[in-house]
Design an enzyme around this catalytic site. Sequence first.
Site, PDB file in Angstrom:
ATOM      1  N   ARG A  74      11.547   4.190 -18.733  1.00 26.97           N
ATOM      2  CA  ARG A  74      11.579   3.035 -19.642  1.00 26.97           C
ATOM      3  C   ARG A  74      11.601   1.715 -18.886  1.00 26.97           C
ATOM      4  O   ARG A  74      11.587   0.654 -19.508  1.00 26.97           O
ATOM      5  CB  ARG A  74      12.819   3.114 -20.512  1.00 26.97           C
ATOM      6  CG  ARG A  74      12.705   4.169 -21.615  1.00 26.97           C
ATOM      7  CD  ARG A  74      12.702   3.629 -22.898  1.00 26.97           C
ATOM      8  NE  ARG A  74      13.350   3.715 -24.098  1.00 26.97           N
ATOM      9  CZ  ARG A  74      13.539   4.736 -24.905  1.00 26.97           C
ATOM     10  NH1 ARG A  74      13.277   5.933 -24.560  1.00 26.97           N
ATOM     11  NH2 ARG A  74      14.015   4.558 -26.081  1.00 26.97           N
TER      12      ARG A  74
ATOM     13  N   ARG B 205      15.442  -3.230 -29.085  1.00 28.39           N
ATOM     14  CA  ARG B 205      14.586  -2.172 -28.541  1.00 28.39           C
ATOM     15  C   ARG B 205      13.135  -2.643 -28.389  1.00 28.39           C
ATOM     16  O   ARG B 205      12.473  -2.303 -27.410  1.00 28.39           O
ATOM     17  CB  ARG B 205      14.671  -0.925 -29.429  1.00 28.39           C
ATOM     18  CG  ARG B 205      15.989  -0.204 -29.244  1.00 28.39           C
ATOM     19  CD  ARG B 205      16.440   0.497 -30.492  1.00 28.39           C
ATOM     20  NE  ARG B 205      15.754   1.738 -30.719  1.00 28.39           N
ATOM     21  CZ  ARG B 205      15.600   2.304 -31.912  1.00 28.39           C
ATOM     22  NH1 ARG B 205      16.067   1.712 -32.989  1.00 28.39           N
ATOM     23  NH2 ARG B 205      14.990   3.436 -32.029  1.00 28.39           N
TER      24      ARG B 205
ATOM     25  N   ARG C  52      12.736   6.156 -41.458  1.00 27.54           N
ATOM     26  CA  ARG C  52      13.021   7.360 -40.676  1.00 27.54           C
ATOM     27  C   ARG C  52      14.381   7.949 -41.050  1.00 27.54           C
ATOM     28  O   ARG C  52      15.351   7.208 -41.214  1.00 27.54           O
ATOM     29  CB  ARG C  52      13.006   6.915 -39.213  1.00 27.54           C
ATOM     30  CG  ARG C  52      13.194   7.946 -38.199  1.00 27.54           C
ATOM     31  CD  ARG C  52      12.492   7.572 -36.936  1.00 27.54           C
ATOM     32  NE  ARG C  52      13.193   6.569 -36.129  1.00 27.54           N
ATOM     33  CZ  ARG C  52      12.813   6.267 -34.899  1.00 27.54           C
ATOM     34  NH1 ARG C  52      11.771   6.862 -34.346  1.00 27.54           N
ATOM     35  NH2 ARG C  52      13.461   5.353 -34.220  1.00 27.54           N
TER      36      ARG C  52
ATOM     37  N   ARG D 200      19.348   7.024 -38.359  1.00 25.75           N
ATOM     38  CA  ARG D 200      19.808   6.942 -36.973  1.00 25.75           C
ATOM     39  C   ARG D 200      20.646   5.686 -36.793  1.00 25.75           C
ATOM     40  O   ARG D 200      20.321   4.639 -37.343  1.00 25.75           O
ATOM     41  CB  ARG D 200      18.598   6.887 -36.018  1.00 25.75           C
ATOM     42  CG  ARG D 200      18.158   8.248 -35.569  1.00 25.75           C
ATOM     43  CD  ARG D 200      16.878   8.187 -34.779  1.00 25.75           C
ATOM     44  NE  ARG D 200      16.911   7.294 -33.626  1.00 25.75           N
ATOM     45  CZ  ARG D 200      16.031   7.333 -32.637  1.00 25.75           C
ATOM     46  NH1 ARG D 200      15.068   8.234 -32.641  1.00 25.75           N
ATOM     47  NH2 ARG D 200      16.096   6.477 -31.634  1.00 25.75           N
TER      48      ARG D 200
ATOM     49  N   LYS E 135       6.102   9.534 -30.729  1.00 25.56           N
ATOM     50  CA  LYS E 135       6.233  10.258 -29.452  1.00 25.56           C
ATOM     51  C   LYS E 135       6.789  11.668 -29.680  1.00 25.56           C
ATOM     52  O   LYS E 135       6.280  12.632 -29.143  1.00 25.56           O
ATOM     53  CB  LYS E 135       7.194   9.521 -28.497  1.00 25.56           C
ATOM     54  CG  LYS E 135       6.723   8.160 -28.065  1.00 25.56           C
ATOM     55  CD  LYS E 135       7.631   7.597 -26.989  1.00 25.56           C
ATOM     56  CE  LYS E 135       9.047   7.277 -27.428  1.00 25.56           C
ATOM     57  NZ  LYS E 135       9.185   6.187 -28.379  1.00 25.56           N
TER      58      LYS E 135
END
Length: 235
Positions: free
Chosen positions: A89, A167, A123, A156, A14
């Site tokens: 969301r 999530r 990531r 993160r 995204k």
Amino acid sequence: MRKYVIMGVQGSGKGTHSQMLAADFDLVHIAVGDIFRWNVQNHTKMGAQVRRVMAAGELVGDDLVESVVRDRLSGHDWNYGFIIDGFPRNRRQAEFFLESYDIDGVIALELPDSEVRRRVFARRLCAGCGFNYNLIDSTPEVPGKCDACGGELVTREDDTEEALQVRLRDYHEKTNPVLDLFRRKEYVITVDARPPQEEVQQDIRNQLGLPPLKLEAAPASQEASSQVGEEARSA
Ligand code: AMP
């Protein structure tokens, strides 16, 4: 004026695709997660309020999220439009949004959960400038350091197995139904997020009727380093 919402599970790109669209079409990129992360990093009152919730991979309360979005959009600091990433969301946020704002399109990036895991655990985020890296395709020139600012690359806080499970569950239970709501009222395009970044971006532009991505031919000597920079961009 172009006003878009981009949706997709964690690691679907995204942030990357929003930034590519924002750069080429002069759109303001509004990433609700980035606003919260900035507040956590800068130890603000809001940061203290959301830090634990974010680290656990849970959703921040709707009242706070809606006030952040309302404040951000009330700035009207765009000339050509905006792209909102990470919002709405859940159903309540979607209803709030649809009541108050008009949008031209919703981009839904699709990625299977197995690929989400692979991407999310690779990531890294620069602690200095917030630039996103993905170590699957490329590594920074100096391991652990940001190519752009030399800052330290960190994981993160919410990219853990436990937080990812929460999530993913939330995404399937709460965020997917938002797409059904949008499909009834808005123009939704569905994009396969598995192919290479440029292909995904072309697909988004074709489906939205936007001019295609211009792939610049780099001189041979620069090709390798610019490729690393390009592939390092991920979300
Ligand atoms: P993201 O960068 O979009 O993955 O967002 C990081 C975290 O910020 C999420 O896991 C949530 O804790 C919080 N967050 C971001 N956007 C929202 C939202 N629309 N509603 C609730 N929480 C959010």
